[in-house]
Structure formats: structure tokens, C-alpha cells
Design a protein around this motif. Structure first.
Motif, PDB file in Angstrom:
ATOM      1  N   LEU A 401     -15.638  23.698 -25.019  1.00 56.60           N
ATOM      2  CA  LEU A 401     -15.366  25.125 -25.136  1.00 56.60           C
ATOM      3  C   LEU A 401     -14.833  25.544 -23.767  1.00 56.60           C
ATOM      4  N   SER A 402     -13.542  25.745 -23.688  1.00 59.13           N
ATOM      5  CA  SER A 402     -12.900  25.936 -22.380  1.00 59.13           C
ATOM      6  C   SER A 402     -12.289  27.326 -22.256  1.00 59.13           C
ATOM      7  N   LEU A 403     -12.201  27.751 -21.011  1.00 58.69           N
ATOM      8  CA  LEU A 403     -11.504  28.980 -20.666  1.00 58.69           C
ATOM      9  C   LEU A 403     -10.371  28.596 -19.730  1.00 58.69           C
ATOM     10  N   ASN A 404      -9.147  28.970 -20.079  1.00 56.24           N
ATOM     11  CA  ASN A 404      -7.991  28.529 -19.298  1.00 56.24           C
ATOM     12  C   ASN A 404      -7.072  29.711 -18.998  1.00 56.24           C
ATOM     13  N   TYR A 405      -6.558  29.744 -17.787  1.00 57.95           N
ATOM     14  CA  TYR A 405      -5.620  30.797 -17.360  1.00 57.95           C
ATOM     15  C   TYR A 405      -4.281  30.152 -17.028  1.00 57.95           C
ATOM     16  N   GLN A 406      -3.204  30.736 -17.553  1.00 54.04           N
ATOM     17  CA  GLN A 406      -1.857  30.206 -17.329  1.00 54.04           C
ATOM     18  C   GLN A 406      -0.954  31.309 -16.783  1.00 54.04           C
ATOM     19  N   ARG A 416      19.662  29.884 -20.937  1.00 54.36           N
ATOM     20  CA  ARG A 416      20.166  28.761 -21.732  1.00 54.36           C
ATOM     21  C   ARG A 416      20.775  27.669 -20.865  1.00 54.36           C
ATOM     22  N   ASP A 417      21.484  28.074 -19.811  1.00 53.55           N
ATOM     23  CA  ASP A 417      22.175  27.102 -18.956  1.00 53.55           C
ATOM     24  C   ASP A 417      22.046  27.539 -17.503  1.00 53.55           C
ATOM     25  N   PRO A 418      20.885  27.341 -16.899  1.00 54.90           N
ATOM     26  CA  PRO A 418      20.685  27.822 -15.527  1.00 54.90           C
ATOM     27  C   PRO A 418      21.477  27.018 -14.501  1.00 54.90           C
ATOM     28  N   HIS A 419      22.032  27.722 -13.519  1.00 60.14           N
ATOM     29  CA  HIS A 419      22.697  27.105 -12.368  1.00 60.14           C
ATOM     30  C   HIS A 419      21.944  27.403 -11.069  1.00 60.14           C
ATOM     31  N   LYS A 420      21.153  28.467 -11.091  1.00 66.61           N
ATOM     32  CA  LYS A 420      20.435  28.868  -9.887  1.00 66.61           C
ATOM     33  C   LYS A 420      19.134  29.554 -10.289  1.00 66.61           C
ATOM     34  N   GLY A 421      18.067  29.218  -9.572  1.00 69.65           N
ATOM     35  CA  GLY A 421      16.797  29.879  -9.839  1.00 69.65           C
ATOM     36  C   GLY A 421      15.638  28.903  -9.925  1.00 69.65           C
ATOM     37  N   THR A 422      14.484  29.415 -10.294  1.00 67.48           N
ATOM     38  CA  THR A 422      13.271  28.605 -10.356  1.00 67.48           C
ATOM     39  C   THR A 422      12.450  28.936 -11.597  1.00 67.48           C
ATOM     40  N   ILE A 423      11.662  27.961 -12.025  1.00 64.19           N
ATOM     41  CA  ILE A 423      10.608  28.153 -13.021  1.00 64.19           C
ATOM     42  C   ILE A 423       9.340  27.575 -12.407  1.00 64.19           C
ATOM     43  N   TRP A 424       8.255  28.315 -12.516  1.00 65.64           N
ATOM     44  CA  TRP A 424       7.007  27.820 -11.935  1.00 65.64           C
ATOM     45  C   TRP A 424       5.852  28.147 -12.872  1.00 65.64           C
ATOM     46  N   GLN A 425       4.998  27.149 -13.086  1.00 63.20           N
ATOM     47  CA  GLN A 425       3.840  27.310 -13.965  1.00 63.20           C
ATOM     48  C   GLN A 425       2.593  26.837 -13.234  1.00 63.20           C
ATOM     49  N   VAL A 426       1.524  27.644 -13.316  1.00 63.83           N
ATOM     50  CA  VAL A 426       0.243  27.300 -12.702  1.00 63.83           C
ATOM     51  C   VAL A 426      -0.850  27.515 -13.744  1.00 63.83           C
ATOM     52  N   GLU A 427      -1.770  26.551 -13.852  1.00 64.81           N
ATOM     53  CA  GLU A 427      -2.871  26.662 -14.804  1.00 64.81           C
ATOM     54  C   GLU A 427      -4.193  26.326 -14.112  1.00 64.81           C
ATOM     55  N   GLY A 428      -5.246  26.961 -14.551  1.00 67.33           N
ATOM     56  CA  GLY A 428      -6.583  26.643 -14.076  1.00 67.33           C
ATOM     57  C   GLY A 428      -7.594  26.963 -15.154  1.00 67.33           C
ATOM     58  N   GLY A 429      -8.552  26.086 -15.324  1.00 68.37           N
ATOM     59  CA  GLY A 429      -9.553  26.320 -16.363  1.00 68.37           C
ATOM     60  C   GLY A 429     -10.670  25.293 -16.292  1.00 68.37           C
ATOM     61  N   GLY A 430     -11.561  25.359 -17.280  1.00 69.99           N
ATOM     62  CA  GLY A 430     -12.650  24.399 -17.288  1.00 69.99           C
ATOM     63  C   GLY A 430     -13.636  24.665 -18.407  1.00 69.99           C
ATOM     64  N   ALA A 431     -14.681  23.843 -18.428  1.00 67.29           N
ATOM     65  CA  ALA A 431     -15.716  23.944 -19.448  1.00 67.29           C
ATOM     66  C   ALA A 431     -17.052  23.564 -18.826  1.00 67.29           C
ATOM     67  N   SER A 432     -18.130  23.967 -19.473  1.00 66.87           N
ATOM     68  CA  SER A 432     -19.483  23.658 -19.009  1.00 66.87           C
ATOM     69  C   SER A 432     -20.184  22.770 -20.019  1.00 66.87           C
ATOM     70  N   GLY A 433     -20.809  21.698 -19.519  1.00 66.63           N
ATOM     71  CA  GLY A 433     -21.541  20.797 -20.394  1.00 66.63           C
ATOM     72  C   GLY A 433     -22.732  21.447 -21.055  1.00 66.63           C
ATOM     73  N   ALA A 434     -23.141  22.589 -20.534  1.00 68.62           N
ATOM     74  CA  ALA A 434     -24.286  23.299 -21.117  1.00 68.62           C
ATOM     75  C   ALA A 434     -23.869  24.255 -22.220  1.00 68.62           C
ATOM     76  N   LEU A 435     -22.542  24.344 -22.490  1.00 71.97           N
ATOM     77  CA  LEU A 435     -22.061  25.312 -23.467  1.00 71.97           C
ATOM     78  C   LEU A 435     -21.022  24.662 -24.381  1.00 71.97           C
TER      79      LEU A 435
END
Length: 589
Positions: A401-406, A416-435
């Protein structure tokens, strides 16, 4: 005579005179002639684009008298053209010479000095002067980086841009009825200077009026009204109308939307907002087929219903069959709330056999998403149950049972056809063995891509990817929260997800750490086709101590289709000393 009018007259004169000469049956006819022009490079390029003597070179059976008339008009035509670029005292000589059975046109141009701006007189009239603080801030903004400043070279295009930009700044907020009341460019050719005068009347200060929605018949009007944040009485801001229009057009229930302000001509000068929409169909069925070297042949069935419970809720069901992976997904998405958030609930079943690892996964959850210009943020609560069979008699059954942030940021010049720029993705999450989880873990992951133009036509693409799962026992962590690498979009030159933790029987299990990178150069070859060379490097492993980078190099072809980039690559995996073919569609990210 205004400069734009001169160009118009020039074009019309060529159109009107040519038929008259073409009907002269007594004048000799020619099929081609030579032209030599002596002029500075930028001037020469301009004249070659617009002069009749250049446009008529490919005309068959051209009357010599017609060509002679065009040559005689050339000094006047050149003078009119050069005035648009700030040259007001050019010296032009044009003549025609017969060379046997052919003709030769000679044009010599000394453009003279370019005119520079000596003074810019910008004045505002109307209600804007009733608020000196706002007016002064507006003038300061206009003068900060003007398209045409004192000392700059004067051209017709920069003058037009200055007028358009200045007016748009005034129109964008409060003064929706602003207009230009005086516009003058006073040129002194002898001194090579120009004095500019621009007077704008702001008109009255407008406030938002009532909002009227037209065209909603199939869906509840509330789903549109919840997107409106234009309080009656608030000051008019054009960008808010544009943002609203974009937001409405992104809704699955809306085909097209037009948001417009209707300006009252009498006090209290309200601007009622009219929203005209064209609704999308109630249902949508989609069928598609494809092929990827990662997962082989692919077939997909999609069904969407846009008005569950007559509330504008959107139900989507998707079934995908691929050679190595199969999945079934159903979700219920709710309209965007007034605070800008989307919510959905979903259930997914998946089965895959990749690198001798047989995996069956069931998961369901709820998510909350908000879009802020080019940034998407999503928070997801998900329960996942998995059956993982390596074929050695040991079957893992992790669940979590996880909670994740994106967080995803897209800043590209073209989606559609990029020539200049950036894409960036960051994720963080987790789960507890007690839940409701077999193992406590924290997972961090990030990937990014950079698009950068090289020279006039080339494109450099760089990609980085990295992640780590902090857990004691990866066998008790579901595969979705672990890592494998290899294949198209990862490390080319290696099979799909073939880089990971290798078991004794050859099975590739997912690992707790991942790092991959890629550099690629693309260059146009023919129309929408590009050639590519690339190098990839990376690996997935159980720990950083056992991580071993693998290199892949190769060449490829890209076709920029109407739906996106389609690529085919031949890559050499240095570690395995093998060549592999990869095929993929979409961005490298």
C-alpha cells in the motif's frame, strides 16, 4: 506614401502590366534570360525575392518589350523595397543587353546609409491617465525592451512590431478597447534619421461582467462553470480568458471552445464573457495496432463514456495485448474542481513474461492531479498485489500500500517534434510493512531529457535516468517499485529489460538501483526523415557496488510523422558483442 502601400503598389504594378505586354504579338519572345545583380548580400536576397525581373525568369514566351519595361521600372521598385529596410537614398542602375539570341539584365545597387531612429514619442490618452501609478508602470514596461528603440536601425517590420506589441500590452489588461489614434514615421533621408510618433487611446477601464455559456446540451453546464474563475467586477485580463479557453478545450466533453469578451460602450463599462462550446460525442471507441521491439506485436481496444451518472464523470476502459505483456485497465475520472485538481479511481490487471520472469499484477488506487502551465503534479495512493514466478519453484507474492508523488515539467518548443527544451520527471514514494505491505521501502526516481539545436538543422538529445529503492529484501517489494533496464528508450544494444539482477537460471530480476544515460545527434536527410547516431550507457543492479555500466552504440533513422517521431535503430551492445534492432514511437523520454 506609407511604406506598406508602396510595396502593395509595386506588386499590383507587376500584375497589371504583365498581361498588357504579353498580348503584344509584334514584340519578339524569349524563354529565358540571365540576371547579374551587384549589391550587399542582405539587399541582394531581398531584391531576388520580390523584383519582377527575378519572378519572370521561368516564364515561357515572354515578350522582350515586357522585360524591357520591367527593367525600366526596376530602380523605382528597388527604391520602394529598400525603404522597408531603412534605405531611403539608394543609387540604382538597371539595364538590359542583347547577347546573340539571349538577353542579359544587369542591376547595380548602392543602398546608401540605413536610417536610424532619432526619437520615439510614445503617448497614452484616455482613462489610463486617471491612474498615474499604473500608467507609469505600463510605460516603464514598454520602454524596458522595446522592439524599436532610439539609435536602432529603422525597418518597416520593426516599426509594425513596435506598434503591435505596444497596443497588445495595453489591451492585455483593463483596457480591452484600446486603439492606435496616431502613427507616424517622419523620415529625414539626408540626415539618415527617423522620428517616430505613436499615440494610443486606452479607452475605458473594463471589468468582467456576467458569464454566458452556449452550446451545452449533452453534458451538465456545471462542468464548464466550475472551470470559470472570472469574478464579475474584477478587472479584465486577456490571459485569463485564453487560459480558460485552453482549459475547456482540454476537457474530454468539449470539442472546441471560444471564450470572448463583449465590450459595453456605456458606463460602468462591463465586459460580459461569452463562452461558445461545441460538445464532443458521448462515447468514443478506439482500436489500434502496432509493433515494438520491446514487447513485440501490439493490439489495443479503448472505450470511453463521457457522462457517467449524468455528472460529467468519464469512464475509460482499455485492454492491451502485446507479445510479452498484456493488461486491462478501467478508471473513473472526475471533472476538474474549482481549485484546479483532477481526481480519479482506477483498477489495473497486468501479466508479463520478460527475461524468463512471469509476473501477474493487480492494483487499484486513487490519484489527485493538478496542471500548472507546463508542470503536472500527481499524488497517488495505490494498493498492489503481485505474483512473481522465476520458474525455479520459488514464487514471490509481494504486495504494498504505497503513497507516491510525481512531478513532471515540460518546457519544449514543440511537443510533437521538439528541437529545443527539456522534460524532467521526479518521483518519490514508499510503503510501510506495518500497513498492508510485505516490506517497508522508500523509492526515489528521476529522469530528464534535453533537446538542443546544433547549427541550423541538427538536434542534440541528452537523457539521464536514475533511481533507488531503499529496502531490506527486494523479493518482498513489487516489481513496479524496482528497476530493470535495456531496450528502446533505455540502453539500446540490449534486449528489453535484460539489464538487472541475473539469477543462476538466467532470469533477470528487478534491482534496487538504476542509472542510465544517452546522447544522440539527429540530422535531416530528406524532408521529414532524419539520420541519427547515438551512444547509451547504464545498468540496473541490486546495489551500487554491483552496478556495472553497459555501453550501446549505433545508428538510426527518424520519421517525423503527423502523430510524432517514429524511430528505427541498429545498436551494438558492447558487453554482449551483439547487434540488435530497436523500433519505437514517440519522444526519447
Amino acid at each position: 506614401m506609407p511604406l506598406l502601400l508602396r510595396i502593395l503598389c509595386l506588386c499590383l504594378s507587376g500584375m497589371l502590366l504583365r498581361p498588357a505586354f504579353a498580348s503584344d504579338s509584334e514584340s519578339p519572345k524569349i524563354n529565358s534570360y540571365k540576371i547579374d545583380i551587384t549589391a550587399p548580400g542582405d539587399v541582394s536576397d531581398l531584391l531576388k525575392s520580390y523584383l519582377d525581373i527575378y519572378k519572370w525568369r521561368s516564364q515561357k514566351n515572354l515578350a522582350v518589350d515586357e522585360l524591357q519595361a520591367a527593367v525600366e521600372r526596376t530602380p523605382q521598385d528597388v527604391t520602394s523595397l529598400l525603404s522597408t529596410e531603412g534605405y531611403f537614398k539608394p543609387e540604382v542602375n538597371a539595364r538590359i543587353a542583347q547577347e546573340g539570341d539571349s538577353y542579359h539584365v544587369f542591376v547595380t545597387v548602392n543602398p546608401g546609409p540605413q536610417v536610424h531612429v532619432r526619437k520615439v514619442d510614445l503617448r497614452l490618452t484616455g482613462a489610463v491617465n486617471e491612474d498615474p501609478v499604473y500608467r507609469d508602470a505600463l510605460l516603464a514596461r514598454l520602454k524596458r525592451k522595446p522592439p524599436l528603440a532610439e539609435g536602432a536601425v529603422f525597418t518597416q517590420s520593426s516599426w509594425d512590431l513596435y506598434k503591435r506589441t505596444t497596443l497588445n500590452v495595453l489591451l492585455s489588461r483593463r483596457y480591452a478597447g484600446a486603439r492606435i489614434t496616431e502613427s507616424e514615421a517622419l523620415v529625414s533621408p539626408d540626415d539618415a534619421v527617423v522620428d517616430l510618433t505613436l499615440v494610443l487611446d486606452s479607452g475605458p477601464y473594463y471589468h468582467y461582467g456576467d458569464v454566458n455559456i452556449k452550446g451545452m446540451q449533452r453534458y451538465p453546464e456545471k462542468i464548464v462553470r466550475d472551470q470559470i474563475h472570472l469574478a464579475p467586477g474584477a478587472e479584465y485580463r486577456r490571459f485569463e480568458l485564453l487560459n480558460l479557453q485552453t482549459s475547456l478545450q482540454e476537457m474530454p466533453q468539449i470539442g472546441t471552445a471560444v471564450v470572448d469578451a463583449q465590450l459595453d460602450n456605456q458606463p460602468p463599462y462591463n465586459a460580459p464573457i461569452e463562452i461558445a462550446v461545441q460538445e464532443a460525442p458521448l462515447q468514443k471507441l478506439g482500436l489500434s495496432a502496432g509493433y515494438s521491439t520491446n514487447t513485440r506485436y501490439r493490439g489495443q481496444l479503448d472505450y470511453r463514456y463521457n457522462n457517467v451518472a449524468d455528472m460529467g464523470w468519464v469512464s475509460t476502459t482499455k485492454a492491451v495485448y502485446e507479445g510479452l505483456e498484456q493488461s486491462f485497465n478501467t478508471e473513473l475520472a472526475f471533472p476538474k474542481q474549482p481549485d484546479g485538481y483532477y481526481h480519479k479511481i482506477y483498477f489495473t490487471g497486468e501479466h508479463s513474461i520478460v527475461q524468463n520472469l512471469d509476473t501477474t499484477t493487480y492494483k487499484g488506487g486513487v490519484s489527485r492531479t493538478v496542471n500548472d502551465r507546463n508542470i503536472d503534479r500527481t499524488l497517488t495512493l495505490e494498493y498492489l498485489s503481485e505474483r512473481r514466478d522465476a520458474g525455479d519453484g520459488n514464487i514471490d507474492r509481494p504486495h504494498s500500500l504505497s503513497l507516491n508523488y510525481q512531478w513532471i515539467r515540460r518546457d519544449l518548443d514543440n511537443q510533437r517534434d521538439p528541437h529545443k527544451g527539456t522534460i524532467w520527471q521526479v518521483e518519490g514514494g514508499g510503503a510501510s510493512g506495518a500497513l498492508l505491505s510485505t516490506q517497508t521501502f522508500i523509492r526515489l526516481y528521476s529522469k530528464g531529457a534535453l533537446y538542443w539545436p546544433v547549427g541550423e538543422e541538427g538536434i542534440f538529445i541528452g537523457r539521464l535516468e536514475g533511481g533507488e529503492n531503499f529496502s531490506r529484501n527486494p523479493a518482498e517489494v513489487p516489481t513496479d517499485w524496482l528497476f530493470r533496464a535495456g531496450g528502446s528508450g533505455s540502453v539500446r544494444g540490449y534486449d528489453y529489460q535484460s539489464l538487472g539482477v541475473k539469477a543462476d537460471d538466467g532470469t533477470i530480476n528487478p534491482g534496487r538501483v538504476l542509472a542510465t544515460s544517452s546522447i544522440e545527434y539527429q540530422h535531416p536527410v530528406y524532408k521529414a526523415w532524419r539520420g541519427a547516431v547515438f551512444a547509451d550507457y547504464g545498468d540496473a543492479a541490486d546495489t551500487w557496488q554491483t552496478w556495472q555500466g553497459h555501453t550501446g552504440v549505433g545508428v538510426g533513422a527518424r520519421w517525423i510523422s503527423p502523430v510524432g517521431s517514429i524511430g528505427a535503430d541498429v545498436a551494438y551492445g558492447v558487453t554482449d558483442a551483439r547487434w540488435r534492432f530497436h523500433f519505437a514511437m514517440g519522444l526519447a523520454f
